[in-house]
Design a protein around this motif. Structure first.
Motif, PDB file in Angstrom:
ATOM      1  N   TYR A 151       0.615   5.599  -6.923  1.00  0.00           N
ATOM      2  CA  TYR A 151       1.080   4.301  -7.520  1.00  0.00           C
ATOM      3  C   TYR A 151      -0.041   3.495  -7.878  1.00  0.00           C
ATOM      4  O   TYR A 151      -1.072   3.357  -7.266  1.00  0.00           O
ATOM      5  N   SER A 168       6.276   4.867  -8.303  1.00  0.00           N
ATOM      6  CA  SER A 168       6.345   3.553  -7.720  1.00  0.00           C
ATOM      7  C   SER A 168       6.628   3.784  -6.452  1.00  0.00           C
ATOM      8  O   SER A 168       7.702   4.481  -5.784  1.00  0.00           O
ATOM      9  N   ASP A 176       8.957  -1.235 -11.245  1.00  0.00           N
ATOM     10  CA  ASP A 176       8.924  -1.180  -9.798  1.00  0.00           C
ATOM     11  C   ASP A 176      10.407  -1.403  -8.937  1.00  0.00           C
ATOM     12  O   ASP A 176      10.366  -1.216  -7.721  1.00  0.00           O
TER      13      ASP A 176
END
Length: 329
Positions: A151, A168, A176
């Motif tokens: 991430y 994400s 996101d």
């Protein structure tokens, strides 16, 4: 400027217990959903069943994952527990192993554990699991789809090779969030990986195409229409003759009677009999499923001094040839 990644799938658990609009998420491009089913040898996710039903209602491909609590010698028991909770079906996504911690095992021990877990799952589900992990499992994970996480807001991919990238966690990564689901773990698939690759029994290379299905269905229906009480047997005989004409087992023609071989093909766990009654059922057949049944019968009923793996490879090729023969103009 960072280019947003395509969200192909999401994975959730009981931690995401709010209202989800899965139909809306699918309409916005979501291809699949994984949900936690179990952890270790005892934990069951209470939301699993409800989310599975919700995904089915939305027509969204669904799969189960197991969070591993590894210890020497407990891979098979964890796989058994996982599958008892997950209850994977032929149209589900492959079962997934969430392997994030070593629990003190060495990498060699972890690889041994993983190999045993894969074998136990494959023995029941007839498909290798997908493996979510930060570890380099080497040859222990051969043939498995690998799923890794990384991430960051620059969308920099993982350092190790991956097939699926969890880019994400709902906070970092661009985008996101997913329509209808919110800020959850988001995943993108590498180029060349298809949804069919992720399904248990719907591998694209092994599926009967719509065109082949239409032709085979027409053959079966025409054959059944010409017979009265003996219609089902007539259909079986038709399949058997085409199997023998195609001679689809070139490596197995030595001491093996082709009539027996054709018999093994046409009586494969009652599949063709089911088709004679309800021909639309043929759409659910795949080369792999049929080959498993045929190879099992051949190795059980016939005494052959040939490696079972060779038999199975020949059967896979042979079943494809028979379908090609049946679907030919």
């Amino acid at each position: 400027m960072v280019t947003p990644l395509v969200v192909h799938g999401v994975d959730i658990s009981h931690h995401q217990d709010g209202t989800l609009d899965l139909a809306g998420a699918k309409a916005h491009g979501l291809l699949w959903l994984y949900h936690k089913a179990s952890e270790g040898n005892t934990f069951r996710d209470d939301n699993y069943g409800a989310r599975r039903a919700q995904a089915a209602a939305a027509g969204l491909p669904f799969g189960a994952y197991h969070f591993a609590r590894v210890a020497v010698g407990n891979a098979a028991s964890q796989a058994e527990f996982f599958l008892s909770v997950a209850q994977p079906g032929p149209k589900d996504l492959r079962p997934a192993l969430d392997l994030e911690t070593t629990e003190g095992l060495t990498l060699t021990e972890l690889r041994t554990w993983t190999k045993a877990f894969i074998a136990a799952v494959e023995n029941v589900a007839r498909a290798k699991p997908i493996i979510y992990t930060p570890f380099d499992l080497g040859a222990a994970a051969d043939g498995c789809i690998i799923w890794r996480a990384r991430y960051n807001d620059s969308n920099t991919p993982p350092a190790l090779p991956f097939d699926i990238w969890q880019f994400s966690n709902g906070v970092l990564g661009i985008p996101d969030s997913m329509f209808g689901i919110g800020h959850v773990d988001l995943n993108t698939m590498r180029a060349g990986l298809t949804l069919g690759d992720m399904l248990i029994n719907n591998q694209e290379d092994d599926m009967i195409t719509d065109e082949e299905f239409a032709k085979i269905r027409a053959i079966v229906r025409a054959e059944a229409a010409t017979a009265a009480a003996g219609g089902a047997q007539s259909v079986l005989d038709n399949f058997g003759e085409k199997a023998k004409l195609a001679n689809p087992f070139p490596l197995l023609t030595g001491d093996i009677n082709m009539d027996t071989l054709a018999g093994a093909l046409i009586t494969r766990t009652g599949a063709i009999k089911d088709i004679a009654v309800d021909v639309d059922g043929i759409k659910d057949l795949t080369v792999e499923r049929i080959a498993e049944a045929v190879a099992a019968r051949i190795t059980t009923d016939l005494t052959v001094d040939i490696d079972p793996a060779v038999i199975r490879a020949e059967v896979v090729a042979g079943v494809r040839d028979v379908f090609a023969e049946l679907a030919a103009p």
